[in-house]
Design an enzyme around this catalytic site. Structure first.
Site, PDB file in Angstrom:
ATOM      1  N   ARG A  70       0.849  -1.185   0.000  1.00  0.00           N
ATOM      2  CA  ARG A  70       0.000   0.000   0.000  1.00  0.00           C
ATOM      3  C   ARG A  70       0.889   1.240   0.000  1.00  0.00           C
ATOM      4  O   ARG A  70       2.030   1.189   0.462  1.00  0.00           O
ATOM      5  CB  ARG A  70      -0.889   0.008   1.240  1.00  0.00           C
TER       6      ARG A  70
ATOM      7  N   TYR B   2      -1.417  -3.398  -6.824  1.00  0.00           N
ATOM      8  CA  TYR B   2      -1.271  -4.100  -5.537  1.00  0.00           C
ATOM      9  C   TYR B   2      -2.622  -4.199  -4.808  1.00  0.00           C
ATOM     10  O   TYR B   2      -3.386  -3.212  -4.765  1.00  0.00           O
ATOM     11  CB  TYR B   2      -0.245  -3.374  -4.637  1.00  0.00           C
TER      12      TYR B   2
ATOM     13  N   LYS C  15      -9.717  -2.352   1.449  1.00  0.00           N
ATOM     14  CA  LYS C  15      -9.371  -1.221   2.322  1.00  0.00           C
ATOM     15  C   LYS C  15     -10.126   0.043   1.918  1.00  0.00           C
ATOM     16  O   LYS C  15     -10.566   0.807   2.765  1.00  0.00           O
ATOM     17  CB  LYS C  15      -7.862  -0.966   2.264  1.00  0.00           C
TER      18      LYS C  15
ATOM     19  N   HIS D 114     -10.823  -2.399  11.391  1.00  0.00           N
ATOM     20  CA  HIS D 114      -9.743  -3.258  10.882  1.00  0.00           C
ATOM     21  C   HIS D 114      -9.560  -4.410  11.879  1.00  0.00           C
ATOM     22  O   HIS D 114      -8.579  -4.470  12.608  1.00  0.00           O
ATOM     23  CB  HIS D 114      -8.475  -2.402  10.781  1.00  0.00           C
TER      24      HIS D 114
ATOM     25  N   SER E 244      -1.346  -4.023  10.341  1.00  0.00           N
ATOM     26  CA  SER E 244      -1.056  -5.014   9.302  1.00  0.00           C
ATOM     27  C   SER E 244       0.173  -5.835   9.673  1.00  0.00           C
ATOM     28  O   SER E 244       1.126  -5.306  10.263  1.00  0.00           O
ATOM     29  CB  SER E 244      -0.774  -4.296   7.994  1.00  0.00           C
ATOM     30  N   ALA E 245       0.141  -7.105   9.284  1.00  0.00           N
ATOM     31  CA  ALA E 245       1.277  -8.006   9.470  1.00  0.00           C
ATOM     32  C   ALA E 245       1.689  -8.181  10.939  1.00  0.00           C
ATOM     33  O   ALA E 245       2.866  -8.250  11.261  1.00  0.00           O
ATOM     34  CB  ALA E 245       2.462  -7.536   8.623  1.00  0.00           C
ATOM     35  N   CYS E 246       0.692  -8.243  11.823  1.00  0.00           N
ATOM     36  CA  CYS E 246       0.973  -8.540  13.243  1.00  0.00           C
ATOM     37  C   CYS E 246       0.300  -9.848  13.648  1.00  0.00           C
ATOM     38  O   CYS E 246      -0.009 -10.063  14.810  1.00  0.00           O
ATOM     39  CB  CYS E 246       0.483  -7.416  14.137  1.00  0.00           C
TER      40      CYS E 246
ATOM     41  N   THR F  47      -4.172 -12.895  10.658  1.00  0.00           N
ATOM     42  CA  THR F  47      -4.677 -14.095   9.983  1.00  0.00           C
ATOM     43  C   THR F  47      -4.401 -15.327  10.861  1.00  0.00           C
ATOM     44  O   THR F  47      -5.241 -16.219  10.985  1.00  0.00           O
ATOM     45  CB  THR F  47      -4.051 -14.207   8.580  1.00  0.00           C
TER      46      THR F  47
ATOM     47  N   ASP G 150      -9.733  -9.818   8.661  1.00  0.00           N
ATOM     48  CA  ASP G 150      -9.166  -8.475   8.473  1.00  0.00           C
ATOM     49  C   ASP G 150     -10.128  -7.336   8.800  1.00  0.00           C
ATOM     50  O   ASP G 150      -9.692  -6.314   9.301  1.00  0.00           O
ATOM     51  CB  ASP G 150      -8.688  -8.338   7.012  1.00  0.00           C
TER      52      ASP G 150
ATOM     53  N   ASN H 264       6.307  -8.717   1.929  1.00  0.00           N
ATOM     54  CA  ASN H 264       4.864  -8.483   1.872  1.00  0.00           C
ATOM     55  C   ASN H 264       4.210  -9.327   0.767  1.00  0.00           C
ATOM     56  O   ASN H 264       3.190  -8.948   0.206  1.00  0.00           O
ATOM     57  CB  ASN H 264       4.577  -6.991   1.650  1.00  0.00           C
ATOM     58  N   SER H 265       4.799 -10.477   0.463  1.00  0.00           N
ATOM     59  CA  SER H 265       4.161 -11.347  -0.531  1.00  0.00           C
ATOM     60  C   SER H 265       2.850 -11.877   0.059  1.00  0.00           C
ATOM     61  O   SER H 265       2.713 -12.035   1.277  1.00  0.00           O
ATOM     62  CB  SER H 265       5.088 -12.494  -0.927  1.00  0.00           C
ATOM     63  N   ARG H 266       1.918 -12.177  -0.801  1.00  0.00           N
ATOM     64  CA  ARG H 266       0.552 -12.452  -0.342  1.00  0.00           C
ATOM     65  C   ARG H 266      -0.050 -13.689  -0.985  1.00  0.00           C
ATOM     66  O   ARG H 266       0.372 -14.100  -2.061  1.00  0.00           O
ATOM     67  CB  ARG H 266      -0.343 -11.258  -0.720  1.00  0.00           C
TER      68      ARG H 266
ATOM     69  N   GLY I  43      -0.812 -20.685  18.698  1.00  0.00           N
ATOM     70  CA  GLY I  43      -1.913 -21.394  19.357  1.00  0.00           C
ATOM     71  C   GLY I  43      -2.000 -21.066  20.846  1.00  0.00           C
ATOM     72  O   GLY I  43      -3.093 -21.058  21.437  1.00  0.00           O
TER      73      GLY I  43
HETATM   74  C1  OXD Z   1      -3.196  -4.781   5.381  1.00  0.00           C
HETATM   75  C2  OXD Z   1      -3.832  -5.926   4.728  1.00  0.00           C
HETATM   76  O1  OXD Z   1      -2.245  -4.218   4.827  1.00  0.00           O
HETATM   77  O2  OXD Z   1      -4.717  -6.527   5.341  1.00  0.00           O
HETATM   78  O3  OXD Z   1      -3.639  -4.437   6.495  1.00  0.00           O
HETATM   79  O4  OXD Z   1      -3.492  -6.240   3.581  1.00  0.00           O
HETATM   80 MN    MN Z   2      -5.352  -5.485   7.109  1.00  0.00          MN
END
Ligand code: OXD
Ligand code: MN
Length: 580
Positions: free
Chosen positions: A71, A199, A208, A228, A250-252, A255, A277, A363-365, A490
């Site tokens: 982003r 992207y 978003k 979020h 993001s990325a914490c 998922t 998300d 940041n590959s998805r 877990g």
């Molecule tokens: C983010 C996403 O960047 O969910 O928060 O992709």
């Molecule tokens: Mn997100």
């Protein structure tokens, strides 16, 4: 599936086509046949690369332009008539100026291309809480991702035609030139214009742009919240189901938390995903907060995903997934750091790997439909959403923030959310590796002035006496040597269990000036190998550190001037005074 001439959807699409001049307009019907045909076309043009079909059925790799991998917060704008409505948390441009700029960019930009028209519904198609939009795009990659991520096509168009209202999203990859890239939002017009990036976060406009930035604006007007947040269902061995929604930058690990696998010492517990998300939160007629996940798929961070960290995600990546910017192994399988097996031979740009180099972009998805998730909760399709017991805020903080704390009441919880801070991550290209304030994990996503947003949050305090409890967690606490104190993944269920028991009035806590914390005895630590000093660190309140934090929070809030609600400032002052 083209609607009749009188339809507002058709009229708007014709207007966009007059501006952008595509060779052809394709109305997406959302069928599997259409998805397969779009994928086949992308494979022919090189936009998707088939990967080992023996192991990964119908999975593909997309390599984005190397300058277009995240982003772009510095190029993301909220265009409201009054600059103050966008607030210091957003870049702002006057709507007229933004339209002029974007009209110039969009003019004729689809010549030689196909324009895909994607009617979509954010939320279960029959839910009163769902909202619709139409994205037009010249990217088939976007169209196939929208197929996996949203409920799109004929049913969504039907609802749009019935309601006569929808969010208008225009997208073009343009020339993929970072100098000609803008992600513009016009909340007052319920419209989005995104140019120059393919992207996900910039181009899949349902996510978003619509479900957070535009929806947060609508939510304020209509009395709900667009957040979020992941939504997770937790069932204990007695068959009691509870739901929590949790906000992390993001990325914490959102998922992973949304797909948590209970540790061995939790027989009979089940955790199911409602969303990973975004949560739209409404108060129902009884004052219960209910959540829907507006999305129908996941756009998750790949590195670090393996059988131990997220077996559900790992499983669902075996078929019908699109990978973006991962490496390839010698077996032509997707490869990423933390995959734990296979030998990478090509990096995410498709070049032979040099030694010491990362194969996958950080940041590959992956994009995959939620239906592929083995722990998908059927309640995610429920029109009335799920009742939320607890709202959880969390950040990535090496110091200070304890493993978990509970807000004493709603107002204190709003302060906890507003004061959230986190060490930055790879999901935004604007990371500076420092600590950044990220209120409610909405810094990049709130479509209006944060001061007004906090006021809106506070207003719920007077609307119901059945609101969820509010908590703050930190899975990322480190010791002086930089070692994580908490095992995470877990084992986080142990913290969730305490939270859920607190909500039911079944667990104890000690009161501290910063919130209620469990004592060692209050947590279920059965079978967990954790050093007593680590636990002490995790449950400690560093009074001096918190006094300093409260001063920093005051400085942060001051940026929002007199628009900051007095109630929030008073709450901060109360906590600061309690710290002495
Ligand atoms: C983010 C996403 O960047 O969910 O928060 O992709
Ligand atoms: Mn997100």
């Amino acid at each position: 599936m083209i609607p009749n001439t009188a339809s507002s959807a058709r009229q708007w699409v014709e207007e966009v086509a007059r501006l952008t001049r595509p060779d052809r307009v394709h109305w997406c019907d959302g069928s599997r046949e259409e998805y397969d045909a779009l994928v086949a076309g992308l494979v022919r043009d090189g936009g998707l690369i088939p990967i080992n079909d023996g192991q990964f059925e119908d999975c593909y790799l997309h390599r984005s332009d190397p300058s277009d991998v995240a982003r772009v917060e510095n190029l993301t704008f909220i265009c409201t008539a009054d600059r103050e409505d966008a607030g210091p948390n957003n870049n702002w441009m006057a709507p007229d100026e933004a339209h002029r700029l974007l009209d110039g960019l969009f003019q004729d930009c689809m010549r030689g291309r196909v324009m895909y028209v994607i009617p979509y519904c954010m939320g279960p198609i029959n839910s009163p809480y769902a909202r619709c939009g139409i994205e037009v795009t010249d990217s088939a990659y976007v169209a196939v991702n929208m197929y996996l991520m949203t409920r799109m096509g004929a049913k969504a168009l039907e609802r749009i035609e019935r309601e006569g209202t929808f969010v208008k999203g225009m997208h073009s990859i343009g020339e993929l030139d970072p100098e000609r890239r803008y992600i513009m939002h016009f909340p007052e017009e319920l419209s989005i214009r995104s140019y120059g990036s393919g992207y996900g976060g910039n181009a899949l406009l349902g996510k978003k742009c619509h479900a957070l930035r535009i929806a947060s604006w609508q939510a304020r007007q209509e009395g709900w919240l667009a957040e979020h947040m992941l939504i997770v269902e937790i069932e204990n061995p007695a068959g009691e189901k509870q739901y929590v929604a949790a906000a992390f930058p993001s990325a914490c690990g959102k998922t992973n938390l949304a797909m948590l696998i209970p540790p061995e010492q939790f027989p009979g517990w089940q955790v199911r995903t409602v969303g990973d998300d975004i949560a739209w939160l409404h108060l129902d007629d009884d004052g219960v907060m209910r959540a829907i996940n507006p999305e129908a798929g996941y756009f998750g961070v790949v590195p670090g995903t393996n059988r131990d960290t997220n077996n559900n995600a790992f499983e669902m990546l075996q078929r019908d997934a699109i990978f973006t910017n991962v490496g390839l192994s010698s077996e032509k399988e997707p490869w990423w750091e933390g995959r734990k097996f296979g030998v990478p031979v090509l990096n995410w740009k498709g070049e032979p790997i040099r030694s010491g180099e990362k194969a996958a972009h950080p940041n590959s998805r992956f994009t995959v439909s939620a239906q592929c998730n083995p722990s998908y909760s059927p309640m995610a399709e429920h029109a009335a959403g799920v009742p939320i017991s607890a709202l959880i805020f969390g950040g990535r903080r090496a110091r200070l923030a304890p493993l978990v704390m509970e807000a004493r009441d709603w107002r204190h919880g709003v302060l906890m959310g507003a004061a959230m801070a986190s060490e930055s991550t790879a999901a935004s290209s604007d990371s500076d590796n420092g600590l950044r304030r990220d209120p409610m994990a909405m810094k990049p996503f709130c479509g209006y002035n944060f001061a007004d947003y906090w006021k809106h949050w506070l207003s719920f305090g007077g609307r119901s006496d059945r609101l969820p409890g509010i908590y703050h967690v930190n899975w990322f606490r480190q010791d002086e040597a930089g070692k994580y104190l908490w095992p995470g993944f877990g084992e986080n269920l142990r913290v969730l269990q305490w939270i859920l028991d607190r909500c039911k009035g079944r667990a104890d806590a000690r009161e501290t000036p910063v919130g209620n914390l469990p004592r060692r005895k209050d947590l279920n630590l059965q079978g967990l190998d954790i050093a007593p000093e680590a636990l002490e660190g995790l449950l400690d309140v560093d009074t001096e550190g918190w006094r300093e934090e409260m001063r920093k929070i005051a400085e942060y809030l001051a940026q929002y001037g007199d628009r900051v609600p007095a109630e929030l400032a008073a709450e901060r002052a109360r906590v600061a005074a309690a710290l002495g």
